[in-house]
Each structure stands twice: as structure tokens, then as C-alpha cells.
Design a protein around this motif. Structure first.
Motif, short mmCIF file in Angstrom:
data_model
loop_
_atom_site.label_atom_id
_atom_site.label_comp_id
_atom_site.label_asym_id
_atom_site.label_seq_id
_atom_site.Cartn_x
_atom_site.Cartn_y
_atom_site.Cartn_z
N GLN A 1 0.89 -1.32 0.10
CA GLN A 1 0.08 -0.15 -0.04
C GLN A 1 0.84 1.26 -0.03
N PHE B 1 1.36 2.77 -3.57
CA PHE B 1 0.61 3.41 -4.05
C PHE B 1 0.34 4.69 -3.59
N ASP B 2 0.51 4.67 -2.18
CA ASP B 2 0.44 5.98 -1.46
C ASP B 2 1.41 7.13 -1.92
N ASP B 3 2.77 6.44 -2.20
CA ASP B 3 3.92 7.16 -2.87
C ASP B 3 3.48 7.74 -4.27
N ALA C 1 0.47 8.19 -5.40
CA ALA C 1 -0.42 9.30 -5.34
C ALA C 1 0.39 10.65 -4.97
N ALA C 2 1.17 10.46 -4.02
CA ALA C 2 1.92 11.91 -3.61
C ALA C 2 2.74 12.36 -4.64
N LEU D 1 2.03 11.96 -8.05
CA LEU D 1 1.07 12.43 -9.01
C LEU D 1 0.22 13.63 -8.45
N SER D 2 0.00 13.91 -7.29
CA SER D 2 -0.39 15.22 -6.65
C SER D 2 0.43 16.38 -6.86
N CYS E 1 4.22 1.75 -10.72
CA CYS E 1 2.78 2.18 -10.63
C CYS E 1 2.16 3.22 -11.50
N THR F 1 -0.63 3.24 -14.34
CA THR F 1 -1.82 4.38 -14.36
C THR F 1 -1.93 4.87 -15.93
#
Length: 129
Positions: free
Chosen positions: A6, A9-11, A13-14, A16-17, A49, A53
Motif C-alpha cells: 500500500q 500506491f500512497d507514494d 499518489a503523492a 501524482l499530486s 505504478c 496508471t
């Protein structure tokens, strides 16, 4: 893709943000934080990842060809992204790992990862629009 922790995925998301807000320094910083915590294998997981996407979670089992006109004349980072995403699309982990290692050895991994993040955002925007 689902066998990644997980945290990966969190990394992602960071990353991409930060890319979505146009903050290249924050993108590089997010990848640097991953490397500090999980080494290059952690950053590779985040990059994989991001490729997922772009391509989608169900890469081809029979192989596919992606069209990148003029890619041989493109800058190193753009060629790297095209090849890395192609490796993901074809489930070619050894090639993905080799590309990642080569970019690190060439001292260009940060540039490649920044371009990958930007390309991922561009792909998401084109799908939305």
C-alpha cells in the motif's frame, strides 16, 4: 500490480499530486523520500505504478506495440519513458528493471522519473477531456 505494498500506491499518489500541481521539485522530492525509505527498488515500484496508471491495470498478455513517432530523436528522458511504459504494457519486468538501472547509472533517473510523472498527468488529462 496489486502485489505492491500500500505504501507504494500512497507514494505514487503523492508523486501524482505534486505533478498535478506542476511542482517538479516536489515530484523529485517525493521520489527522493521513497529512495531514502525503500531504496531504488521502492522508487522502481512507484514508477511501475505510474506506468500502470498510464496503460491501465491489465497489460497485454500477448504483447503490444506502442507507437511513439520520432522517439529516436527525442531526449533521453522521453525515450526512457516510452520504453519503460512499453515494458509495463508488455509485462516485461526485466526490461523495466534494466531501464531503471541504466537511468540510475547514467545519473538521469530523476529526469526520467520527472518526465514519467508529467506524462502520466498528461495521459490522465487527455482521458478526462
Amino acid at each position: 500490480m496489486t502485489d505492491l505494498p500500500q505504501q507504494t500506491f500512497d507514494d505514487a499518489a503523492a508523486v501524482l499530486s505534486s505533478a498535478l500541481s506542476g511542482d517538479g521539485d516536489a515530484v523529485v522530492g517525493a521520489f527522493d523520500a521513497v529512495v531514502d525509505r525503500a531504496g531504488l527498488p521502492g522508487a522502481y515500484g512507484v514508477a511501475w505504478c505510474l506506468a500502470a496508471t498510464m496503460v491501465g491495470d491489465a497489460p497485454s498478455t500477448t504483447g503490444c506495440a506502442l507507437d511513439f513517432p520520432g522517439i529516436e530523436q527525442a531526449a533521453y528522458d522521453a525515450r526512457w519513458v516510452a520504453r519503460f511504459v512499453s515494458a509495463y504494457a508488455n509485462q516485461d519486468v526485466p526490461t523495466g528493471e534494466a531501464l531503471f538501472g541504466a537511468a540510475a547509472a547514467d545519473g538521469l533517473l530523476s529526469d526520467c522519473l520527472l518526465t514519467l510523472a508529467g506524462s502520466t498527468i498528461a495521459t490522465l488529462r487527455s482521458r478526462a477531456g
